[in-house]
Design a protein around this motif. Structure first.
Motif, PDB file in Angstrom:
ATOM      1  N   GLU A  22      47.346  36.842  36.669  1.00 19.22           N
ATOM      2  CA  GLU A  22      45.834  35.914  36.593  1.00 19.22           C
ATOM      3  C   GLU A  22      44.960  35.344  38.577  1.00 19.22           C
ATOM      4  O   GLU A  22      44.125  35.532  38.501  1.00 19.22           O
ATOM      5  N   ALA A  25      43.605  38.242  39.808  1.00 20.18           N
ATOM      6  CA  ALA A  25      41.574  38.727  39.485  1.00 20.18           C
ATOM      7  C   ALA A  25      41.324  37.700  39.927  1.00 20.18           C
ATOM      8  O   ALA A  25      40.142  38.249  40.593  1.00 20.18           O
ATOM      9  N   GLN A  32      41.467  38.871  34.202  1.00 16.03           N
ATOM     10  CA  GLN A  32      42.719  39.760  34.167  1.00 16.03           C
ATOM     11  C   GLN A  32      42.472  40.704  33.094  1.00 16.03           C
ATOM     12  O   GLN A  32      44.028  41.583  33.831  1.00 16.03           O
TER      13      GLN A  32
END
Length: 301
Positions: A22, A25, A32
């Motif tokens: 997460e 990203a 994600q």
């Protein structure tokens, strides 16, 4: 011959450096699922896993090699931008991701690198680890350089001595009066609560062993260099503290050297990639010139 897609390698680096899919990203401006797909595509191209999926993803052996490659490519790209200005999109200053121990960060580090970062317009991304284990970040390919206590370079890296940090066994006057009414003794130190930075911190253990005491002792865990000093001066326990961090507290009598003359000098070394480019080489030259004057010499015994 495999041709690397550097977008896939950037995804691997982001996941490992940020400690998860997460956050990785977010750094790359991806979803994600998109960064997960890039990792899967990279694994499909190299034919084996590059990550161990865990709460904090860890690189496999191959993943570590790829991360080392990414670190060196980033540094070399920075060098190229100096020679080919058209490659520089002006988006951001150069950035170096480095690992160092908390006590260095709390004492000499800023004085050693401040002018370098200002003159070269370099931003630092610092990873704080205990001096005994920080080198694992380089082995994992997460950082371009590392300050730690190990004199053994990683494969593809070089190691340079910087100097030693001197630690003294300190406590507050109130703590000493409460636990050592007849004076500080090695046996008494084992019975009094200590303060330890973290599970890998062995300084207090070494201190007691040097005094001829080798056994279990009770201690607080405090994973903060500044918090360590506050807990010591607050009377919660005794601990090994860098003398240059607490000169004011010693002068004011807020902390007392329990056994004057009994010190531990921890040698520190600068690790960097052998082919890390001009910027890393320049930082290395700068550190080797500045850091020794901010620490005590490394003992040659």
């Amino acid at each position: 011959m495999i041709m690397f897609d550097y977008k896939l390698l950037a995804a691997l680096a982001a996941v490992v450096e940020q400690g998860g899919f997460e956050r990785g990203a977010q750094v790359l401006g991806l979803s994600q699922s998109a960064i997960s797909q890039r990792i899967k595509l990279l694994e499909a191209r190299v034919g084996q896993p590059v990550l161990v999926r865990a709460a904090r993803p860890q690189p496999t052996d191959l993943g570590q090699r790829l991360l080392n490659h990414v670190q060196q490519v980033r540094l070399l790209e920075g060098d190229l931008q100096q020679w080919v200005p058209a490659l520089d999109d002006g988006a951001a200053p150069e950035r170096l991701r480095l690992a160092l121990n908390a006590d260095s960060l709390a004492t000499w580090w800023a004085h050693a690198v401040g002018d370098f970062c200002g003159e070269r317009h370099v931003l630092l991304d610092l990873v704080v680890e205990d001096q005994e284990v920080g080198l694992k970040r380089m082995r994992a390919g997460e950082v371009a350089g590392c300050v730690c206590a190990s004199p053994r370079p990683v494969a593809g890296g070089r190691c340079e001595p910087l100097g030693a940090m001197r630690y003294r066994g300190l406590a507050s006057p109130e703590f000493i009066a409460r636990h050592f009414p007849r004076g500080v003794t090695p046996a008494g130190l084992v019975r009094a609560p200590a303060i330890v930075y973290g599970p890998d911190d062995q300084l207090q253990h070494r201190y007691l062993k040097d005094l001829g005491v080798d056994g279990h002792f009770s201690y607080h865990l405090c994973p903060s260099s500044e918090g360590f000093v506050r807990m010591t001066s607050g009377g919660l326990g005794w601990g090994l503290v860098p003398e240059q961090q607490v000169r004011g507290e010693l002068e004011r009598g807020e902390l007392v050297d329990m056994l004057p003359g009994q010190v531990i000098d921890v040698p520190l070394y600068w690790h960097h990639w052998r082919n890390g480019g001009e910027l890393l080489a320049a930082l290395t030259r700068h550190l080797l010139a500045k850091a020794p004057g901010l620490m005590v010499p490394i003992s040659r015994e």
